[in-house]
Design a protein around this motif. Structure first.
Motif, PDB file in Angstrom:
ATOM      1  N   LEU A 118       6.797 -69.879 -39.702  1.00 31.11           N
ATOM      2  CA  LEU A 118       6.799 -71.325 -39.578  1.00 31.11           C
ATOM      3  C   LEU A 118       7.535 -71.894 -40.793  1.00 31.11           C
ATOM      4  O   LEU A 118       7.203 -71.583 -41.928  1.00 31.11           O
ATOM      5  CB  LEU A 118       5.365 -71.862 -39.532  1.00 31.11           C
ATOM      6  CG  LEU A 118       5.204 -73.356 -39.398  1.00 31.11           C
ATOM      7  CD1 LEU A 118       5.711 -73.806 -38.031  1.00 31.11           C
ATOM      8  CD2 LEU A 118       3.749 -73.741 -39.566  1.00 31.11           C
ATOM      9  N   TYR A 119       8.560 -72.701 -40.533  1.00 29.92           N
ATOM     10  CA  TYR A 119       9.327 -73.279 -41.625  1.00 29.92           C
ATOM     11  C   TYR A 119       8.887 -74.709 -41.907  1.00 29.92           C
ATOM     12  O   TYR A 119       8.892 -75.151 -43.028  1.00 29.92           O
ATOM     13  CB  TYR A 119      10.820 -73.229 -41.298  1.00 29.92           C
ATOM     14  CG  TYR A 119      11.690 -73.455 -42.494  1.00 29.92           C
ATOM     15  CD1 TYR A 119      11.959 -72.415 -43.374  1.00 29.92           C
ATOM     16  CD2 TYR A 119      12.216 -74.712 -42.766  1.00 29.92           C
ATOM     17  CE1 TYR A 119      12.746 -72.624 -44.486  1.00 29.92           C
ATOM     18  CE2 TYR A 119      13.000 -74.923 -43.873  1.00 29.92           C
ATOM     19  CZ  TYR A 119      13.260 -73.877 -44.738  1.00 29.92           C
ATOM     20  OH  TYR A 119      14.033 -74.082 -45.846  1.00 29.92           O
ATOM     21  N   GLY A 120       8.524 -75.439 -40.858  1.00 31.31           N
ATOM     22  CA  GLY A 120       8.057 -76.808 -41.060  1.00 31.31           C
ATOM     23  C   GLY A 120       7.930 -77.545 -39.745  1.00 31.31           C
ATOM     24  O   GLY A 120       8.283 -77.039 -38.681  1.00 31.31           O
ATOM     25  N   PHE A 121       7.403 -78.762 -39.850  1.00 33.59           N
ATOM     26  CA  PHE A 121       7.250 -79.619 -38.681  1.00 33.59           C
ATOM     27  C   PHE A 121       8.177 -80.808 -38.811  1.00 33.59           C
ATOM     28  O   PHE A 121       8.452 -81.268 -39.912  1.00 33.59           O
ATOM     29  CB  PHE A 121       5.800 -80.097 -38.542  1.00 33.59           C
ATOM     30  CG  PHE A 121       4.891 -79.051 -38.021  1.00 33.59           C
ATOM     31  CD1 PHE A 121       4.734 -78.880 -36.661  1.00 33.59           C
ATOM     32  CD2 PHE A 121       4.200 -78.220 -38.872  1.00 33.59           C
ATOM     33  CE1 PHE A 121       3.896 -77.897 -36.163  1.00 33.59           C
ATOM     34  CE2 PHE A 121       3.364 -77.234 -38.393  1.00 33.59           C
ATOM     35  CZ  PHE A 121       3.214 -77.079 -37.028  1.00 33.59           C
ATOM     36  N   GLY A 122       8.626 -81.322 -37.666  1.00 29.62           N
ATOM     37  CA  GLY A 122       9.583 -82.420 -37.648  1.00 29.62           C
ATOM     38  C   GLY A 122       8.976 -83.795 -37.772  1.00 29.62           C
ATOM     39  O   GLY A 122       9.689 -84.779 -37.650  1.00 29.62           O
ATOM     40  N   GLY A 123       7.697 -83.911 -38.000  1.00 26.45           N
ATOM     41  CA  GLY A 123       7.098 -85.225 -38.203  1.00 26.45           C
ATOM     42  C   GLY A 123       6.760 -85.923 -36.902  1.00 26.45           C
ATOM     43  O   GLY A 123       5.984 -85.425 -36.106  1.00 26.45           O
ATOM     44  N   ILE A 141      17.873 -66.459 -40.291  1.00 22.27           N
ATOM     45  CA  ILE A 141      18.326 -67.665 -39.607  1.00 22.27           C
ATOM     46  C   ILE A 141      17.357 -68.774 -39.995  1.00 22.27           C
ATOM     47  O   ILE A 141      16.159 -68.689 -39.705  1.00 22.27           O
ATOM     48  CB  ILE A 141      18.354 -67.496 -38.078  1.00 22.27           C
ATOM     49  CG1 ILE A 141      19.301 -66.369 -37.687  1.00 22.27           C
ATOM     50  CG2 ILE A 141      18.760 -68.815 -37.404  1.00 22.27           C
ATOM     51  CD1 ILE A 141      19.285 -66.040 -36.207  1.00 22.27           C
ATOM     52  N   TYR A 142      17.890 -69.784 -40.670  1.00 23.95           N
ATOM     53  CA  TYR A 142      17.083 -70.911 -41.108  1.00 23.95           C
ATOM     54  C   TYR A 142      17.315 -72.095 -40.175  1.00 23.95           C
ATOM     55  O   TYR A 142      18.396 -72.259 -39.623  1.00 23.95           O
ATOM     56  CB  TYR A 142      17.437 -71.294 -42.543  1.00 23.95           C
ATOM     57  CG  TYR A 142      17.095 -70.212 -43.545  1.00 23.95           C
ATOM     58  CD1 TYR A 142      15.792 -70.036 -43.985  1.00 23.95           C
ATOM     59  CD2 TYR A 142      18.072 -69.355 -44.037  1.00 23.95           C
ATOM     60  CE1 TYR A 142      15.470 -69.042 -44.893  1.00 23.95           C
ATOM     61  CE2 TYR A 142      17.765 -68.362 -44.949  1.00 23.95           C
ATOM     62  CZ  TYR A 142      16.457 -68.209 -45.369  1.00 23.95           C
ATOM     63  OH  TYR A 142      16.139 -67.222 -46.263  1.00 23.95           O
ATOM     64  N   PRO A 143      16.309 -72.983 -40.023  1.00 27.69           N
ATOM     65  CA  PRO A 143      16.448 -74.135 -39.136  1.00 27.69           C
ATOM     66  C   PRO A 143      17.454 -75.154 -39.690  1.00 27.69           C
ATOM     67  O   PRO A 143      17.765 -75.138 -40.890  1.00 27.69           O
ATOM     68  CB  PRO A 143      15.038 -74.716 -39.069  1.00 27.69           C
ATOM     69  CG  PRO A 143      14.353 -74.215 -40.277  1.00 27.69           C
ATOM     70  CD  PRO A 143      14.982 -72.914 -40.630  1.00 27.69           C
ATOM     71  N   PRO A 144      17.943 -76.055 -38.840  1.00 26.04           N
ATOM     72  CA  PRO A 144      18.965 -77.019 -39.260  1.00 26.04           C
ATOM     73  C   PRO A 144      18.539 -77.933 -40.411  1.00 26.04           C
ATOM     74  O   PRO A 144      19.377 -78.335 -41.217  1.00 26.04           O
ATOM     75  CB  PRO A 144      19.218 -77.854 -37.997  1.00 26.04           C
ATOM     76  CG  PRO A 144      18.749 -77.007 -36.880  1.00 26.04           C
ATOM     77  CD  PRO A 144      17.668 -76.143 -37.415  1.00 26.04           C
ATOM     78  N   GLU A 145      17.269 -78.269 -40.519  1.00 30.99           N
ATOM     79  CA  GLU A 145      16.845 -79.175 -41.592  1.00 30.99           C
ATOM     80  C   GLU A 145      16.732 -78.493 -42.949  1.00 30.99           C
ATOM     81  O   GLU A 145      16.470 -79.131 -43.956  1.00 30.99           O
ATOM     82  CB  GLU A 145      15.534 -79.883 -41.242  1.00 30.99           C
ATOM     83  CG  GLU A 145      14.359 -78.982 -41.016  1.00 30.99           C
ATOM     84  CD  GLU A 145      14.215 -78.547 -39.567  1.00 30.99           C
ATOM     85  OE1 GLU A 145      13.204 -77.896 -39.281  1.00 30.99           O
ATOM     86  OE2 GLU A 145      15.083 -78.820 -38.730  1.00 30.99           O
ATOM     87  N   SER A 146      16.949 -77.194 -42.981  1.00 30.45           N
ATOM     88  CA  SER A 146      16.910 -76.457 -44.234  1.00 30.45           C
ATOM     89  C   SER A 146      18.214 -76.678 -45.004  1.00 30.45           C
ATOM     90  O   SER A 146      19.270 -76.897 -44.425  1.00 30.45           O
ATOM     91  CB  SER A 146      16.731 -74.968 -43.934  1.00 30.45           C
ATOM     92  OG  SER A 146      16.971 -74.200 -45.071  1.00 30.45           O
TER      93      SER A 146
END
Length: 156
Positions: A30-35, A51-56
């Motif tokens: 889990l990298y994070g939540f989008g709010g 592979i990291y998510p776009p908001e990283s």
């Protein structure tokens, strides 16, 4: 029908387990939540890439970068040990029990991340797969069967 066990040499098994350790991913975290919209971001890790998510800040595929290597090697420590144990087992230098124990350790960190992330996913209502991708473990178990030392057969 011929017995399949013992058809692979330990050298061939070493190449296969090395590739199965380095190339495929071994976990998602889990990298994070989008709010507001409730989307969940995950990162996928292998030993030499991630592979990291776009908001990283380091979004997308990262191959042989500092971030990918530091995270991949530290989180995949037990995967590296398992690869060496499979090689040792196919050469007859360690026991099946020890190799299986190290194989089980490859799942501890990814399953722990799932347990930690699960309450957050339940509260947000957003579910994604967080946890192990056991490609290396399955490959190692197959190699133990196909290239491992033959167990003695008792006539009794």
């Amino acid at each position: 029908m011929r017995n399949l066990a013992g058809r692979l040499s330990w050298k061939h098994a070493s190449v296969v387990i090395a590739l199965a350790t380095v190339v495929p991913p071994y976990t998602t975290f889990l990298y994070g939540f989008g709010g507001h919209d409730g989307h969940v971001s995950i990162a996928t890790y292998a030993l030499l890439w991630a592979i990291y998510p776009p908001e990283s800040s380091m979004s997308g595929l990262q191959v042989l970068t500092y971030y990918a290597l530091s995270t991949g090697l530290s989180l995949g420590f037990f995967n590296i040990i398992f690869a060496f144990q499979v090689i040792r087992f196919t050469r007859g230098a360690t026991s099946k029990r020890n190799t299986l124990l190290v194989g089980a350790l490859t799942l501890v960190l990814p399953i722990t991340s799932l347990i930690v992330a699960f309450p957050t996913m339940i509260s947000s209502g957003a579910f994604v797969y967080i946890g192990p991708i056991p490609i290396q473990l399955i490959t190692g178990l197959l190699l133990m069967h196909l290239a491992g030392p033959k167990e003695p057969v008792s006539p009794w």
